[in-house]
Design a protein around this motif. Structure first.
Motif, PDB file in Angstrom:
ATOM      1  N   VAL A   1      33.359  -4.149  54.185  1.00  0.00           N
ATOM      2  CA  VAL A   1      32.417  -4.608  55.208  1.00  0.00           C
ATOM      3  C   VAL A   1      31.567  -3.418  55.676  1.00  0.00           C
ATOM      4  O   VAL A   1      30.339  -3.478  55.737  1.00  0.00           O
ATOM      5  CB  VAL A   1      33.173  -5.227  56.417  1.00  0.00           C
ATOM      6  CG1 VAL A   1      32.199  -5.527  57.560  1.00  0.00           C
ATOM      7  CG2 VAL A   1      33.925  -6.470  55.988  1.00  0.00           C
ATOM      8  N   LEU A   2      32.263  -2.297  55.976  1.00  0.00           N
ATOM      9  CA  LEU A   2      31.539  -1.102  56.430  1.00  0.00           C
ATOM     10  C   LEU A   2      30.562  -0.619  55.363  1.00  0.00           C
ATOM     11  O   LEU A   2      29.457  -0.169  55.667  1.00  0.00           O
ATOM     12  CB  LEU A   2      32.538   0.006  56.772  1.00  0.00           C
ATOM     13  CG  LEU A   2      33.423  -0.225  57.993  1.00  0.00           C
ATOM     14  CD1 LEU A   2      34.378   0.959  58.173  1.00  0.00           C
ATOM     15  CD2 LEU A   2      32.587  -0.408  59.260  1.00  0.00           C
ATOM     16  N   ASN A   3      30.991  -0.737  54.118  1.00  0.00           N
ATOM     17  CA  ASN A   3      30.147  -0.262  53.022  1.00  0.00           C
ATOM     18  C   ASN A   3      28.827  -1.029  52.906  1.00  0.00           C
ATOM     19  O   ASN A   3      27.897  -0.563  52.257  1.00  0.00           O
ATOM     20  CB  ASN A   3      30.904  -0.329  51.695  1.00  0.00           C
ATOM     21  CG  ASN A   3      31.712   0.945  51.462  1.00  0.00           C
ATOM     22  OD1 ASN A   3      31.421   1.982  52.061  1.00  0.00           O
ATOM     23  ND2 ASN A   3      32.725   0.851  50.616  1.00  0.00           N
ATOM     24  N   ARG A   4      28.788  -2.211  53.523  1.00  0.00           N
ATOM     25  CA  ARG A   4      27.544  -2.991  53.447  1.00  0.00           C
ATOM     26  C   ARG A   4      26.461  -2.424  54.364  1.00  0.00           C
ATOM     27  O   ARG A   4      25.293  -2.729  54.226  1.00  0.00           O
ATOM     28  CB  ARG A   4      27.830  -4.458  53.801  1.00  0.00           C
ATOM     29  CG  ARG A   4      28.552  -5.210  52.664  1.00  0.00           C
ATOM     30  CD  ARG A   4      28.285  -6.698  52.703  1.00  0.00           C
ATOM     31  NE  ARG A   4      28.928  -7.350  53.833  1.00  0.00           N
ATOM     32  CZ  ARG A   4      30.201  -7.809  53.806  1.00  0.00           C
ATOM     33  NH1 ARG A   4      30.934  -7.691  52.708  1.00  0.00           N
ATOM     34  NH2 ARG A   4      30.715  -8.388  54.854  1.00  0.00           N
ATOM     35  N   LEU A   5      26.886  -1.569  55.325  1.00  0.00           N
ATOM     36  CA  LEU A   5      25.893  -0.967  56.221  1.00  0.00           C
ATOM     37  C   LEU A   5      25.052   0.048  55.456  1.00  0.00           C
ATOM     38  O   LEU A   5      25.555   0.757  54.588  1.00  0.00           O
ATOM     39  CB  LEU A   5      26.594  -0.246  57.380  1.00  0.00           C
ATOM     40  CG  LEU A   5      27.293  -1.123  58.408  1.00  0.00           C
ATOM     41  CD1 LEU A   5      28.135  -0.245  59.330  1.00  0.00           C
ATOM     42  CD2 LEU A   5      26.264  -1.919  59.216  1.00  0.00           C
ATOM     43  N   ASP A   6      23.777   0.130  55.829  1.00  0.00           N
ATOM     44  CA  ASP A   6      22.909   1.132  55.210  1.00  0.00           C
ATOM     45  C   ASP A   6      23.066   2.444  55.976  1.00  0.00           C
ATOM     46  O   ASP A   6      22.658   2.567  57.127  1.00  0.00           O
ATOM     47  CB  ASP A   6      21.457   0.651  55.266  1.00  0.00           C
ATOM     48  CG  ASP A   6      20.518   1.700  54.665  1.00  0.00           C
ATOM     49  OD1 ASP A   6      21.032   2.658  54.011  1.00  0.00           O
ATOM     50  OD2 ASP A   6      19.295   1.580  54.847  1.00  0.00           O
ATOM     51  N   THR A   7      23.718   3.438  55.349  1.00  0.00           N
ATOM     52  CA  THR A   7      23.955   4.730  56.023  1.00  0.00           C
ATOM     53  C   THR A   7      23.149   5.847  55.351  1.00  0.00           C
ATOM     54  O   THR A   7      23.452   7.024  55.508  1.00  0.00           O
ATOM     55  CB  THR A   7      25.448   5.111  55.980  1.00  0.00           C
ATOM     56  OG1 THR A   7      25.871   5.127  54.610  1.00  0.00           O
ATOM     57  CG2 THR A   7      26.288   4.139  56.765  1.00  0.00           C
ATOM     58  N   SER A   8      22.125   5.450  54.618  1.00  0.00           N
ATOM     59  CA  SER A   8      21.399   6.458  53.822  1.00  0.00           C
ATOM     60  C   SER A   8      20.765   7.533  54.709  1.00  0.00           C
ATOM     61  O   SER A   8      20.638   8.685  54.300  1.00  0.00           O
ATOM     62  CB  SER A   8      20.337   5.785  52.954  1.00  0.00           C
ATOM     63  OG  SER A   8      19.528   4.934  53.747  1.00  0.00           O
TER      64      SER A   8
ATOM     65  N   TYR B   1      38.103  -4.414  54.780  1.00  0.00           N
ATOM     66  CA  TYR B   1      37.277  -4.038  55.929  1.00  0.00           C
ATOM     67  C   TYR B   1      36.350  -2.872  55.563  1.00  0.00           C
ATOM     68  O   TYR B   1      35.217  -2.784  56.016  1.00  0.00           O
ATOM     69  CB  TYR B   1      38.145  -3.697  57.129  1.00  0.00           C
ATOM     70  CG  TYR B   1      37.324  -3.321  58.337  1.00  0.00           C
ATOM     71  CD1 TYR B   1      36.448  -4.270  58.908  1.00  0.00           C
ATOM     72  CD2 TYR B   1      37.377  -2.055  58.891  1.00  0.00           C
ATOM     73  CE1 TYR B   1      35.651  -3.932  59.992  1.00  0.00           C
ATOM     74  CE2 TYR B   1      36.593  -1.710  59.974  1.00  0.00           C
ATOM     75  CZ  TYR B   1      35.725  -2.641  60.530  1.00  0.00           C
ATOM     76  OH  TYR B   1      34.931  -2.305  61.591  1.00  0.00           O
TER      77      TYR B   1
END
Lengths: 472, 95
Positions: free
Chosen positions: B40-47, B37
């Motif tokens: 999955v979160l790591n696929r978000l762009d949080t830059s 999971y």
């Protein structure tokens, strides 16, 4: 080969707060097991830690005095380890954003020790082995008592430098009121990181960490032992293993702790129960402005303003309450050198005779100032004054009342002294003849006789004068 | 990231847990699911997002340094399985 010892210190200091860091239980030393505990410090599920504001104040105060940069934003992290001295299975500490960094402590002799960081954390409980059951009892009274950990850079090269630093640290923290620094009660504890390297080498050797050092003497001896052990290993072509070693006071040796205790994988992460600490510029300015005068500064001031010898200033500032007592004495009009002499002689003498610390002393500066004034006015002679001092020391009695009640006031009435001198001269014709024949010793005898008649309460100066006059 | 049985052994050792083989197998699969999971979160762009350590915008939650009487010892100790002389009794941990 010539070797150099390289040492860094981690010092844990218990803060002088009334309550624990994250709950309102008392921090008082001792107490029956688990009587200073609540669901928070016992790590019961569902409890919420709330930070003690005094802990932040004391940690920042210490950071400022150690010339650190104070972090405008700091946070708490969980240091996870499973050991029954901490019932939560983690210690709340600060790893990523400690409250203070990059300080420096001048330890004299042109040497400065750099402070890497200073952070806040909670103390652990006490484990006691039960020999009958061969099991362990847990006492969580100390669990959650606030600590600061002060980490230095590896800047020490000898045990002497380590002790000089610790003495300076202890003095500073005591003057700040940050901690009582009682090593015997564990308020100041020290871990020593030590490695050796060939003189001239820029690279650090493999280090070991020594724990369980409960006195300056133990620290000195452990450093000497561990440096020798590492040098011997290297000279035999062996390696130093990076490990935690325990100092055994009785065997005068360090030994490796079991590898299980050594397994250090703390898996730190920010504690979600505790919001961050943000310090305003105004708050920092306020604490900076309220920093008390430190011992070093007092010593310099006593020398410059009152001309006290360095030795006197060291003695007087050895305890903060003693220095404050001294300053109050001078403020009451006592001559500084006279006051210093009374403190170093009589006050310290009586404290030691009664096994007291200066802070537990009942005697007030006003009482001693009055006594010194009576001597100065010629109404008490010094020997009598010392006796009065000893009588009033414990409960802080009224000097004037005591002198009056015991009829101790010095006789300065020249008329009375004259009468007694005449009697003594008449009764000691042989001594008078001896004196006239050049035997100066006889004069002392005559003075003694007069003093005895006057029960030792005469002013020696007046007696001498009257005797000389009468003898022509 | 793949969770191996060795990792589960290591983590249970740090927690002083002894897991029987079937629990070990179950735990490996569960941890694998949790870590997946995270992927999955790591696929978000949080830059462009500031990291936070706390979900609420709170700061400086403190209390004053005033002593409140501690808890009742017997009540506190009742939460543990073994007690002696006013203390919890745990397996031997000191020499």
């Amino acid at each position: 080969m010539t070797w150099e010892t390289v040492i860094g210190l981690e010092t844990h200091v218990e803060l002088a707060t009334r309550t624990k860091i994250f709950c309102s239980c008392t921090t008082e030393f001792g107490g029956a097991p688990n009587t200073h505990c609540c669901p928070v410090c016992m790590g019961m599920p569902g409890t919420l830690p709330v930070l003690n504001e005094k802990v932040v104040e004391l940690a920042v105060t210490a950071g400022l005095a150690l010339n650190c940069a104070i972090a405008p934003v700091s946070r708490f992290d969980r240091k996870n380890y499973f050991y029954p001295d901490l019932p939560k299975a983690y210690q709340i500490s600060q790893l990523y954003l400690p409250i203070a960094r990059d300080g420096a402590v001048d330890i004299g002799g042109g040497k400065t020790i750099r402070i890497h960081e200073l952070h806040m954390e909670e103390d652990a409980g006490k484990l006691v082995h039960d020999p009958w059951l061969d099991q362990t009892l847990t006492d969580y009274n100390r669990c959650g008592v606030p600590l600061i950990e002060i980490v230095t850079e590896p800047d020490f090269r000898s045990a002497e430098e380590v002790i000089a630093y610790l003495e300076k640290l202890k003095e500073t923290l005591q003057y700040l009121g940050v901690s009582d620094c009682k090593m015997q009660e564990g308020s100041l504890r020290c871990d020593v990181n030590l490695s050796v390297r060939p003189v001239g080498s820029a690279e650090l050797g493999t280090r070991t960490e020594m724990k369980n050092l409960n006195s300056f003497k133990a620290i000195s001896r452990a450093i000497a032992y561990e440096a020798r052990r590492q040098i011997e290993l290297l000279e035999e072509g062996k390696r130093v293993v990076q490990e935690t070693r325990r100092w055994d006071e009785n065997k005068d040796a360090t030994y490796a702790m079991r590898s299980k205790e050594n397994a250090q994988d703390y898996r730190y992460f920010p504690d979600p129960d505790l919001p961050g600490v943000e310090l305003s510029g105004a708050y920092l300015e306020h604490l900076k402005a309220s920093l008390p005068e430190l011992a070093e500064h007092k010593r310099a001031r006593y020398q410059a303003d009152w001309g006290l010898p360095a030795y006197d200033t060291e003695m007087i500032t050895s305890q903060k309450t003693l220095a404050e007592f001294f300053e109050a004495l001078v403020a009451l009009g006592t001559d500084p050198k006279q006051g210093a002499n009374w403190i170093m002689g009589q006050v310290l003498g009586q404290l030691s005779a009664h096994g007291l610390e200066a802070k537990d002393m009942k005697l007030t500066p006003a009482t001693l100032a009055r006594l010194i004034a009576l001597v100065k006015e010629g109404r008490l002679n010094r020997n009598t004054a010392v006796k009065v001092f000893e009588a009033v020391f414990v409960t802080d009695g009224d000097v004037d009342a005591y002198v009056k009640e015991h009829g101790l006031e010095q006789v300065s009435d020249a008329g009375l002294v004259e009468t007694v001198v005449e009697q003594v001269l008449a009764a000691n014709e042989k001594s008078v003849a001896d004196l006239k024949a050049g035997k100066e010793k006889a004069f002392g005898f005559l003075v003694g006789q007069v003093m005895r008649q006057l029960k030792g309460q005469a002013s020696p100066a007046v007696v001498n004068q009257v005797l000389r006059d009468k003898l022509g | 990231m793949k969770i191996t049985e060795e990792m589960v052994d290591y983590i249970s050792q740090l927690s002083r847990l002894q897991l029987p083989q079937e629990e070990k197998t179950a735990m490996t699969a569960q941890l694998e699911g949790i870590v997946a999971y995270m992927d999955v979160l790591n696929r978000l762009d949080t830059s462009g997002v500031e990291p936070v350590s706390h979900i609420f915008p709170l700061k400086n939650v403190t209390r004053s340094d005033e002593v409140v009487p501690s808890g009742d010892r017997e009540e506190l100790l009742a939460n543990g399985p073994a007690v002696k002389d006013g203390a919890f009794l745990v397996p031997k941990t000191v020499e």
